[in-house]
Design a protein around this motif. Structure first.
Motif, PDB file in Angstrom:
ATOM      1  N   SER A  93     -11.399   4.521 -11.837  1.00  0.00           N
ATOM      2  CA  SER A  93     -10.496   5.463 -12.510  1.00  0.00           C
ATOM      3  C   SER A  93      -9.053   4.965 -12.605  1.00  0.00           C
ATOM      4  N   VAL A  94      -8.796   3.713 -12.208  1.00  0.00           N
ATOM      5  CA  VAL A  94      -7.420   3.187 -12.278  1.00  0.00           C
ATOM      6  C   VAL A  94      -7.377   1.931 -13.148  1.00  0.00           C
ATOM      7  N   PRO A  95      -6.191   1.594 -13.695  1.00  0.00           N
ATOM      8  CA  PRO A  95      -6.083   0.382 -14.527  1.00  0.00           C
ATOM      9  C   PRO A  95      -6.410  -0.887 -13.739  1.00  0.00           C
ATOM     10  N   ASP A  96      -6.715  -1.965 -14.474  1.00  0.00           N
ATOM     11  CA  ASP A  96      -7.127  -3.235 -13.852  1.00  0.00           C
ATOM     12  C   ASP A  96      -6.140  -3.771 -12.831  1.00  0.00           C
ATOM     13  N   ALA A  97      -4.855  -3.599 -13.106  1.00  0.00           N
ATOM     14  CA  ALA A  97      -3.845  -4.222 -12.242  1.00  0.00           C
ATOM     15  C   ALA A  97      -3.552  -3.399 -10.989  1.00  0.00           C
ATOM     16  N   PHE A  98      -4.117  -2.206 -10.912  1.00  0.00           N
ATOM     17  CA  PHE A  98      -3.849  -1.295  -9.790  1.00  0.00           C
ATOM     18  C   PHE A  98      -4.512  -1.817  -8.516  1.00  0.00           C
ATOM     19  N   ARG A  99      -3.865  -1.641  -7.369  1.00  0.00           N
ATOM     20  CA  ARG A  99      -4.454  -2.077  -6.093  1.00  0.00           C
ATOM     21  C   ARG A  99      -4.397  -0.973  -5.041  1.00  0.00           C
ATOM     22  N   PHE A 100      -5.415  -0.947  -4.201  1.00  0.00           N
ATOM     23  CA  PHE A 100      -5.488  -0.005  -3.088  1.00  0.00           C
ATOM     24  C   PHE A 100      -5.199  -0.717  -1.777  1.00  0.00           C
ATOM     25  N   SER A 101      -4.485  -0.024  -0.903  1.00  0.00           N
ATOM     26  CA  SER A 101      -4.370  -0.459   0.479  1.00  0.00           C
ATOM     27  C   SER A 101      -5.168   0.563   1.282  1.00  0.00           C
ATOM     28  N   VAL A 102      -6.051   0.110   2.156  1.00  0.00           N
ATOM     29  CA  VAL A 102      -6.927   1.050   2.858  1.00  0.00           C
ATOM     30  C   VAL A 102      -6.675   0.962   4.361  1.00  0.00           C
TER      31      VAL A 102
ATOM     32  N   TYR B 176      -1.767   9.703 -11.325  1.00  0.00           N
ATOM     33  CA  TYR B 176      -0.911   8.930 -10.413  1.00  0.00           C
ATOM     34  C   TYR B 176      -0.861   7.459 -10.851  1.00  0.00           C
ATOM     35  N   ALA B 177      -2.023   6.927 -11.197  1.00  0.00           N
ATOM     36  CA  ALA B 177      -2.137   5.491 -11.509  1.00  0.00           C
ATOM     37  C   ALA B 177      -1.531   5.119 -12.865  1.00  0.00           C
ATOM     38  N   GLN B 178      -1.144   6.132 -13.660  1.00  0.00           N
ATOM     39  CA  GLN B 178      -0.417   5.844 -14.894  1.00  0.00           C
ATOM     40  C   GLN B 178       1.027   5.462 -14.583  1.00  0.00           C
ATOM     41  N   ILE B 179       1.517   5.888 -13.430  1.00  0.00           N
ATOM     42  CA  ILE B 179       2.916   5.672 -13.064  1.00  0.00           C
ATOM     43  C   ILE B 179       3.053   4.598 -11.989  1.00  0.00           C
ATOM     44  N   PHE B 180       2.196   4.667 -10.973  1.00  0.00           N
ATOM     45  CA  PHE B 180       2.304   3.746  -9.838  1.00  0.00           C
ATOM     46  C   PHE B 180       1.243   2.634  -9.924  1.00  0.00           C
ATOM     47  N   SER B 181       1.560   1.499  -9.277  1.00  0.00           N
ATOM     48  CA  SER B 181       0.629   0.363  -9.343  1.00  0.00           C
ATOM     49  C   SER B 181      -0.202   0.224  -8.073  1.00  0.00           C
ATOM     50  N   SER B 182       0.028   1.111  -7.106  1.00  0.00           N
ATOM     51  CA  SER B 182      -0.729   1.009  -5.857  1.00  0.00           C
ATOM     52  C   SER B 182      -0.714   2.331  -5.113  1.00  0.00           C
ATOM     53  N   VAL B 183      -1.625   2.437  -4.161  1.00  0.00           N
ATOM     54  CA  VAL B 183      -1.677   3.623  -3.305  1.00  0.00           C
ATOM     55  C   VAL B 183      -2.227   3.186  -1.960  1.00  0.00           C
ATOM     56  N   GLU B 184      -1.843   3.923  -0.931  1.00  0.00           N
ATOM     57  CA  GLU B 184      -2.408   3.667   0.390  1.00  0.00           C
ATOM     58  C   GLU B 184      -3.377   4.809   0.689  1.00  0.00           C
ATOM     59  N   ILE B 185      -4.623   4.452   0.983  1.00  0.00           N
ATOM     60  CA  ILE B 185      -5.621   5.466   1.347  1.00  0.00           C
ATOM     61  C   ILE B 185      -5.536   5.668   2.856  1.00  0.00           C
ATOM     62  N   ASN B 186      -5.117   6.856   3.262  1.00  0.00           N
ATOM     63  CA  ASN B 186      -5.013   7.170   4.695  1.00  0.00           C
ATOM     64  C   ASN B 186      -6.217   7.936   5.210  1.00  0.00           C
ATOM     65  N   SER B 187      -6.921   8.631   4.297  1.00  0.00           N
ATOM     66  CA  SER B 187      -8.052   9.468   4.733  1.00  0.00           C
ATOM     67  C   SER B 187      -9.133   8.627   5.423  1.00  0.00           C
ATOM     68  N   SER B 188      -9.193   7.329   5.051  1.00  0.00           N
ATOM     69  CA  SER B 188     -10.188   6.423   5.652  1.00  0.00           C
ATOM     70  C   SER B 188      -9.968   6.239   7.154  1.00  0.00           C
ATOM     71  N   PHE B 189      -8.744   6.537   7.603  1.00  0.00           N
ATOM     72  CA  PHE B 189      -8.419   6.448   9.024  1.00  0.00           C
ATOM     73  C   PHE B 189      -9.203   7.519   9.793  1.00  0.00           C
ATOM     74  N   TYR B 190      -9.347   8.687   9.157  1.00  0.00           N
ATOM     75  CA  TYR B 190      -9.953   9.841   9.818  1.00  0.00           C
ATOM     76  C   TYR B 190     -11.447   9.962   9.610  1.00  0.00           C
ATOM     77  N   ARG B 191     -11.917   9.525   8.427  1.00  0.00           N
ATOM     78  CA  ARG B 191     -13.351   9.700   8.146  1.00  0.00           C
ATOM     79  C   ARG B 191     -13.817   8.651   7.137  1.00  0.00           C
ATOM     80  N   PRO B 192     -15.106   8.295   7.204  1.00  0.00           N
ATOM     81  CA  PRO B 192     -15.615   7.300   6.248  1.00  0.00           C
ATOM     82  C   PRO B 192     -15.776   7.904   4.856  1.00  0.00           C
TER      83      PRO B 192
END
Length: 256
Positions: free
Chosen positions: A71-80, A43-59
Motif C-alpha cells: 500500500s506504499v510507493p516503491d521508494a517508501f521504507r519501513f523501520s521495524v 501517510y505514505a503520500q507525504i512521508f517516505s518512511s515510518v517506524e512500526i512500533n506495534s511489532s515490539f508488543y505483538r507479532p
C-alpha cells in the motif's frame, strides 16, 4: 550506450527519511493528507518512511506486512522495532528461534524493509560477546540496516562503539539522550535520530529552534554521504506528524 550505464553507477546522495512512529493521522492534521485510502496510504503520500512500533508488543502475520508493503510507493521504507520478547524477556540470549520467527514475518515487506530497530532495556549493560553473537545472528537473516538504541551507560564507551561498529550496527541518537552529554557512536553510514518529545517524553511538541537544529544536523550528515532517518516518537498527543512536516519544510528551504 556505454556512457549511460556508467553514469548510473555514480554515487547518489543517500535519502533522508523523515517519519513518525506509526502512521496515525491526528484530526488536527488530517486535512493535509487528502489522498483517499487507509491511514498508511495517506501517510505514505507525504512521508517516505515510518517506524512500526506495534511489532515490539505483538507479532503481525507475514500477510499483514505484505499488505502494508503493497500500500506504499516503491521508494517508501519501513523501520521495524524488534519484539520485546527478544530484547526485554530473552535479553538477546538464546534468541535464535524468536529471531527466526520475527524475520519470517517481516521479510514480507520485501525491499521496503529499511531498518530493524533494537531498543534495549535501560538496565541492559553491554556484554560484548552476547551483543556480537546477536548482531551476527540478525545479519544472517537480513541486509537491512540494523539500528541499536542502548540506554545503559556502559554502551556509550569505546568498547560499546567498537562492538557496534564492527557489527555494522548504527547507534540511535535519541532525544532526550539516555546518557546526557555523550555522543552515541556506532556504524557511521547511518544516522538514526529518534525524537521522543521533551520536556514530557512521548507527549511534548518540539519548538521551531529545536527542529531548525535537527535540520542543520541532517544537512551536515548528508554532506558526508550518510543515510539519515529521523523518526518523531512524540505521538501521544499527535504532535509527531506536525513536527515531522515542519522538519521536511525546513529541509526543503535549505535545499533551495
Amino acid at each position: 550506450m556505454h556512457h549511460a550505464s556508467h553514469s548510473r553507477n555514480l554515487p547518489t546522495t543517500p535519502p533522508v527519511r523523515i517519519g513518525c512512529a506509526g502512521w496515525g493521522l491526528p484530526t488536527n492534521v488530517a486535512s493535509q493528507f487528502p489522498a483517499p485510502g487507509s491511514h498508511l496510504e495517506r501517510y505514505a503520500q507525504i512521508f517516505s518512511s515510518v517506524e512500526i512500533n506495534s511489532s515490539f508488543y505483538r507479532p503481525h502475520l507475514p500477510k499483514t506486512y505484505a499488505r502494508w508493503a503493497a500500500s506504499v510507493p516503491d521508494a517508501f521504507r519501513f523501520s521495524v522495532k524488534i519484539p520485546r520478547t527478544i530484547s526485554h524477556e530473552l535479553r538477546l540470549k538464546d534468541a535464535d528461534a524468536a529471531v527466526r520467527k520475527f524475520m519470517l514475518e517481516v521479510t514480507s515487506l520485501g525491499e521496503k524493509l529499511g531498518c530493524l530497530l533494537l531498543q534495549l532495556p535501560p538496565s541492559f549493560a553491554l556484554d560484548v560477546t552476547m551483543a556480537r553473537d546477536f548482531f551476527s545472528l540478525l545479519r544472517d537473516f537480513t541486509s537491512a540496516h540494523i539500528i541499536c538504541e542502548p540506554r545503559h551507560v556502559s554502551w556509550f564507551s569505546e568498547e560499546g562503539a567498537e562492538t557496534m561498529k564492527e557489527a555494522g550496527v548504527a547507534c540511535v541518537r535519541a532525544h532526550p539522550a539516555p546518557v546526557p552529554g555523550v555522543e552515541p557512536a556506532g556504524d557511521a553510514d547511518t544516522l538514526y535520530i529518534r525524537l521522543h518529545g521533551s520536556p514530557k517524553i512521548y507527549y511534548s511538541a518540539y519548538d521551531e529552534p529545536f527542529i531548525e537544529a535537527v535540520a542543520g544536523r541532517i544537512v551536515e550528515a548528508r554532506s558526508s554521504n550518510v543515510e539519515v532517518w529521523c523518526i518523531f516518537d512524540n505521538t501521544a498527543l499527535g504532535e509527531a506528524v506536525a513536527n515531522a512536516m515542519s522538519l521536511m519544510d525546513k529541509l526543503k528551504k535549505m535545499d533551495t
